[in-house]
Design an enzyme around this catalytic site. Structure first.
Site, PDB file in Angstrom:
ATOM      1  N   HIS A  82       9.414  -6.727   3.148  1.00  0.00           N
ATOM      2  CA  HIS A  82       8.629  -7.315   2.061  1.00  0.00           C
ATOM      3  C   HIS A  82       9.570  -7.851   0.998  1.00  0.00           C
ATOM      4  CE1 HIS A  82       4.872  -7.649  -0.320  1.00  0.00           C
ATOM      5  NE2 HIS A  82       5.707  -7.567  -1.348  1.00  0.00           N
ATOM      6  N   ASP A 161      -5.456  -3.483  -5.145  1.00  0.00           N
ATOM      7  CA  ASP A 161      -4.372  -4.410  -5.486  1.00  0.00           C
ATOM      8  C   ASP A 161      -4.904  -5.829  -5.674  1.00  0.00           C
ATOM      9  OD1 ASP A 161      -1.517  -5.080  -5.865  1.00  0.00           O
ATOM     10  OD2 ASP A 161      -1.869  -6.304  -4.101  1.00  0.00           O
ATOM     11  N   ARG A 168      -3.729  -9.079 -13.443  1.00  0.00           N
ATOM     12  CA  ARG A 168      -2.372  -9.127 -13.996  1.00  0.00           C
ATOM     13  C   ARG A 168      -1.910 -10.575 -14.142  1.00  0.00           C
ATOM     14  NH1 ARG A 168       0.767  -6.115  -9.783  1.00  0.00           N
ATOM     15  NH2 ARG A 168       2.606  -6.690 -10.983  1.00  0.00           N
ATOM     16  N   SER A 183       1.987  -1.906  -6.413  1.00  0.00           N
ATOM     17  CA  SER A 183       1.343  -3.012  -5.698  1.00  0.00           C
ATOM     18  C   SER A 183       2.006  -3.225  -4.332  1.00  0.00           C
ATOM     19  CB  SER A 183       1.454  -4.279  -6.566  1.00  0.00           C
ATOM     20  OG  SER A 183       1.252  -5.434  -5.817  1.00  0.00           O
ATOM     21  N   LYS A 187       0.515  -1.612  -0.382  1.00  0.00           N
ATOM     22  CA  LYS A 187       0.224  -2.524   0.743  1.00  0.00           C
ATOM     23  C   LYS A 187       1.078  -2.180   1.963  1.00  0.00           C
ATOM     24  CE  LYS A 187       0.761  -6.033  -1.962  1.00  0.00           C
ATOM     25  NZ  LYS A 187       0.784  -7.181  -2.819  1.00  0.00           N
TER      26      LYS A 187
HETATM   27  N1  URA Z   1       4.600  -8.778  -4.934  1.00  0.00           N
HETATM   28  C1  URA Z   1       3.539  -7.946  -4.806  1.00  0.00           C
HETATM   29  O1  URA Z   1       3.028  -7.730  -3.704  1.00  0.00           O
HETATM   30  N2  URA Z   1       3.060  -7.366  -5.908  1.00  0.00           N
HETATM   31  C2  URA Z   1       3.578  -7.563  -7.131  1.00  0.00           C
HETATM   32  O2  URA Z   1       3.096  -6.971  -8.080  1.00  0.00           O
HETATM   33  C3  URA Z   1       4.674  -8.439  -7.254  1.00  0.00           C
HETATM   34  C4  URA Z   1       5.180  -9.029  -6.133  1.00  0.00           C
END
Ligand code: URA
Length: 436
Positions: A82, A161, A168, A183, A187
């Site tokens: 990620h 999220d 946000r 966040s 995930k």
């Molecule tokens: N990527 C994400 O998945 N969440 C964030 O808050 C920032 C970058």
């Protein structure tokens, strides 16, 4: 319990208990706590921060706010990667097939771009016919058959999220370390991989603008993942200038194809080799990073990484002829060259400015509903540290917008460049790795 009391508690710098965090997230997902109270809480967190325990609990509540995937029916150790976001970041398109070609299992759920940052799903969708909406048994079968699938996140995964990120984005609370950590990790944990490699970007084009913040974010995420039994490691990578040369969806796919043929820009390849070597060790496909790197170099040289990408595109319904003949991708009707006005070294190419300009040329969205022009974007001809002579090409700008719309963007692109008469070093893409 009243939400207003929790907001005041955090506003005044106190730690929230696990029950209080659970009350907030559960209530927010159910619609019992309104957006305005949740955004006040997120702003209080942005200013006051959170302890590691609070971030762990927040991650856990968010992860379990919806469906949690069970990938145990997939063969082998599943490794996921990620990135915290950037400009020109087509790493997944290159790294995924490389690592899968070396025998690792990649079951990846990716995101869309928003604002100045690009998203892997949009890039993949620039390949005609390709579907990112593969789920359930089809996703599992594809991973079992070819070792890799890159799909879109379903709505049922981490709904907290989805709601919190949207809020946000419009309340100035994206750049909070605890909120980004929760966040990202909620995930990654909900999507079921055994091992996670985080690419934490740092610089103008990233959410983390300096190394101290990037290190803190990476450390929190690595600790959360490892505490929950997932082998989690991180690389900190440069995002002061765009990654590679291409910025914009099909332009980046073409660059990824070049990279898989062994002709990728140096910084992109270095990131792929470093991150890929760690992932192969995590997947137990190599004992050491040195052995892993050799394997990665081999699959680029012998075409297996490229073939893996072709297999993935085919399995997801994409028209493979575009991958075999990238000249088939539609080219924008306007291709405008920007040239150097003096002899000098390039000292900076502001990634944020380039990312925002690409978006305004049609290559990104300002809102989730915006339709992307897949051919729009910018291709750099030079990088930071290169010397240019007056008249040398700096970059080519691709757009289908009319002149009145693109002229101001050209000015902003020119302002992204800083020149120096003094020698300037090339940027090192890998700043640090965190492996515990
Ligand atoms: N990527 C994400 O998945 N969440 C964030 O808050 C920032 C970058």
């Amino acid at each position: 319990m009243r939400m207003v009391d929790l907001i005041v508690k955090k506003r005044d710098g106190h730690e929230l208990t696990d029950e209080e965090i659970r009350f907030w997230i559960n209530g927010y997902v159910k619609g019992e706590i309104p957006d305005y109270q949740s955004s006040a809480m997120q702003m209080a967190i942005l200013f006051r921060g959170m302890s590691h325990r609070e971030v762990s609990t927040l991650t856990d509540c968010m992860e379990h706010s919806g469906e949690v995937l069970d990938l145990s029916m997939l063969r082998g150790i599943k490794v996921d990667k990620h990135s915290t976001g950037g400009v020109g970041d087509k790493t997944t398109l290159v790294l995924g097939p490389m690592v899968a070609a070396c025998g690792a299992t990649i079951a990846k759920l990716s995101g869309r771009g928003l604002g100045h940052t690009g998203g892997t799903l949009d890039k993949l969708e620039s390949i005609p016919g390709l579907s990112i909406a593969i789920s359930g048994q089809r996703f599992v079968d594809q991973v079992n058959n070819i070792g890799i699938a890159v799909a879109g996140q379903t709505a049922s995964l981490v709904p907290a999220d989805k709601k919190m990120y949207a809020l946000r984005d419009v309340t100035g609370t994206v750049e909070s370390i605890p909120l980004i950590a929760a966040s990202v990790m909620s995930k990654k944990l909900a999507s079921g991989s055994d091992a996670i490699l985080l690419d934490v970007t740092v610089g103008e084009g990233a959410f983390m603008k300096n190394m101290d913040d990037a290190r803190e974010l990476a450390n929190i995420m690595v600790q959360i993942g490892n505490r929950l039994g997932r082998d989690t490691r991180a690389v900190l990578s440069d995002m002061s200038e765009p990654l590679g040369l291409a910025v914009g969806n099909s332009l980046e796919v073409k660059e990824a194809i070049d990279a898989l043929h062994g002709h990728g820009p140096k910084d992109l390849m270095e990131l792929c080799f470093t991150a890929g070597a760690i992932m192969l060790v995590q997947a137990k496909c190599a004992k050491t990073k040195e052995e892993a790197r050799k394997k990665l170099e081999e699959v680029i040289a012998n075409g297996e990484a490229f073939n893996k990408f072709v297999q993935m595109v085919e399995a997801q319904g994409g028209d493979v002829s575009y991958i075999l003949h990238p000249e088939k991708f539609e080219v924008s009707k306007n291709a405008i060259e920007i040239r150097a006005e003096e002899d000098a070294y390039i000292k900076a190419i502001d990634a944020l400015e380039i990312g925002e300009s690409s978006m305004r040329l049609g290559g990104g969205r300002a809102t989730l509903e915006d339709v992307i022009d897949m051919s729009a974007g910018i291709v750099l001809a030079k990088k930071v540290g290169d010397f240019v002579k007056k008249g040398d090409l700096l970059c080519t700008v691709y757009t289908n917008k009319d002149k009145a719309a693109y002229l101001p963007v050209l000015e902003d692109i020119k302002h992204a460049y800083v020149f120096s008469k003094e020698h300037v070093e090339h940027v090192t893409v890998i700043k640090e790795t965190i492996e515990m």
